[in-house]
Scaffold this motif. Sequence first.
Motif, PDB file in Angstrom:
ATOM      1  N   MET A 120       8.717 -39.954   2.301  1.00 22.96           N
ATOM      2  CA  MET A 120       8.453 -41.354   2.622  1.00 22.96           C
ATOM      3  C   MET A 120       8.997 -42.299   1.565  1.00 22.96           C
ATOM      4  O   MET A 120       8.780 -43.509   1.645  1.00 22.96           O
ATOM      5  CB  MET A 120       6.941 -41.597   2.769  1.00 22.96           C
ATOM      6  CG  MET A 120       6.336 -41.037   4.028  1.00 22.96           C
ATOM      7  SD  MET A 120       4.640 -41.625   4.225  1.00 22.96           S
ATOM      8  CE  MET A 120       4.290 -41.041   5.879  1.00 22.96           C
ATOM      9  N   GLY A 143       4.931 -45.615   6.762  1.00 18.18           N
ATOM     10  CA  GLY A 143       5.290 -46.092   5.438  1.00 18.18           C
ATOM     11  C   GLY A 143       4.363 -47.185   4.943  1.00 18.18           C
ATOM     12  O   GLY A 143       3.979 -47.210   3.770  1.00 18.18           O
ATOM     13  N   ASP A 197      15.208 -42.458   5.182  1.00 15.59           N
ATOM     14  CA  ASP A 197      14.369 -41.276   5.362  1.00 15.59           C
ATOM     15  C   ASP A 197      14.789 -40.430   6.561  1.00 15.59           C
ATOM     16  O   ASP A 197      14.464 -39.244   6.630  1.00 15.59           O
ATOM     17  CB  ASP A 197      12.897 -41.693   5.536  1.00 15.59           C
ATOM     18  CG  ASP A 197      12.233 -42.035   4.213  1.00 15.59           C
ATOM     19  OD1 ASP A 197      12.715 -41.573   3.162  1.00 15.59           O
ATOM     20  OD2 ASP A 197      11.231 -42.782   4.227  1.00 15.59           O
ATOM     21  N   ASP A 238       7.627 -44.689  12.172  1.00 13.33           N
ATOM     22  CA  ASP A 238       7.996 -44.453  10.775  1.00 13.33           C
ATOM     23  C   ASP A 238       7.598 -45.625   9.880  1.00 13.33           C
ATOM     24  O   ASP A 238       7.095 -45.435   8.768  1.00 13.33           O
ATOM     25  CB  ASP A 238       9.507 -44.239  10.668  1.00 13.33           C
ATOM     26  CG  ASP A 238       9.929 -42.848  11.132  1.00 13.33           C
ATOM     27  OD1 ASP A 238       9.039 -42.010  11.341  1.00 13.33           O
ATOM     28  OD2 ASP A 238      11.137 -42.623  11.268  1.00 13.33           O
ATOM     29  N   ARG A 272      11.108 -45.348   2.720  1.00 12.29           N
ATOM     30  CA  ARG A 272      10.326 -46.349   3.468  1.00 12.29           C
ATOM     31  C   ARG A 272       9.402 -47.134   2.545  1.00 12.29           C
ATOM     32  O   ARG A 272       9.316 -48.362   2.639  1.00 12.29           O
ATOM     33  CB  ARG A 272       9.509 -45.653   4.564  1.00 12.29           C
ATOM     34  CG  ARG A 272      10.283 -45.399   5.844  1.00 12.29           C
ATOM     35  CD  ARG A 272       9.508 -44.519   6.786  1.00 12.29           C
ATOM     36  NE  ARG A 272       9.552 -43.125   6.362  1.00 12.29           N
ATOM     37  CZ  ARG A 272       8.829 -42.152   6.910  1.00 12.29           C
ATOM     38  NH1 ARG A 272       7.971 -42.434   7.886  1.00 12.29           N
ATOM     39  NH2 ARG A 272       8.935 -40.909   6.487  1.00 12.29           N
TER      40      ARG A 272
END
Length: 403
Positions: free
Chosen positions: A341, A213, A74, A209, A344
């Motif tokens: 996203m 996710g 990502d 991040d 992830r």
Amino acid sequence: MRAQATDGPLLRNTAFRWFFTGRLVSLLGSAMAPVALSFAVLEASNSAGAMGAVLAANTLPLIVFTLAGGVVGDRFPRRLVLLISHLGAGISQAVVAFLLVSGHYHLWSLLLLEAVNGTLTAFTTPALRGIVPDLVGRERLRQANSLLGSVRNATKILGPAAAGVLVATAGGGWAIAIDAVTYLLAAGCLARLRPSTAPPSTKDSPLADLRAGWTEFRSRTWVWLIVACFGVVNFLQVGIWRVLGPLIARDTVGETAWGVVLGVSATGVLVASATMYRIVPRRLLAVGQLCAVALAFPLLALGLHADFLWLAAAALVSGLGTGVYGIAWETSLQEHLPHEMLSRISSYDNLGSFVAIPAGQLAVAPLAASFGAAHVALTGGVLCAVLILVPLASASVRGLRHG
């Protein structure tokens, strides 16, 4: 990279055509590798335990690094991630082939190299799922997944059969060498894709991040429920099919026939993939989940010591069912999850789906020694069928609509 025109044949899209070609050549070699590696280890060690250890060595790094692979997919251009991972896989497979062909086999060396391959796969898989919407756009995802699924399984029709012949004549190392070459050719195709000029999707820390996710993953019942059930299914199915399958087949139908059985399974997936290019169920995910029950049929056939024809028939039906499911799952994720996203969330999917596989690969040999390989395969098949049906009890799975 930006999606191109949405009308006309999909392969007129130049970017998708290069990506499709890269997948074709890469998968052609990869379809031979599992059969070749399994029988090469059996030939060198005569140990199902050693084969299970080699397979687990590939899967463990995949589990350890899969979340990192989702973040990377990502944050950085997915084309670049795939290019590096394919080059690395080509080099590592070339070393495996050299060791097997030259007779310098050592269990520790294969364990190390398979760990490298597993690490590279951890970064490859989330980027692969995320790059398809970049290439074709949301409205053609099902068709793109159908074409990619078709080529993936078309290569498996001849690949395992060819690997079985090579193992019986020249040895498994040569099939692994072909796999190495195809990875490098695929990297050349990926290099033809235009680099993305889009900035990273996030400026947060990698840990932030991951948290974002996870929040998105657990907020969607249909995603985590299916992932949880398939985590257990994979524990059962992968260990039995990949470790006990060749062992049982060697004593019943033979190595070459086992390769043919795998090819027949791929034929079923190919037919399903081609059919799904035209057929558009409104409740795509529910249909796919119901069809996935067929995944248990070959395990039942192994457990019953079925002859070649029955085992091949079970593999064909399994291929048909899992082919529908694969396209349904990929398309549902790509349609209903935020694109920024997607890698992830895919990494959490991979983690949940794969985390128990090494335990299954390591456990089946001692279980087979205690209870018999056939009994383990039969019991595993029954449990797989039940677990695959569980998500259909959820309205979020039954009610998810395509399009």
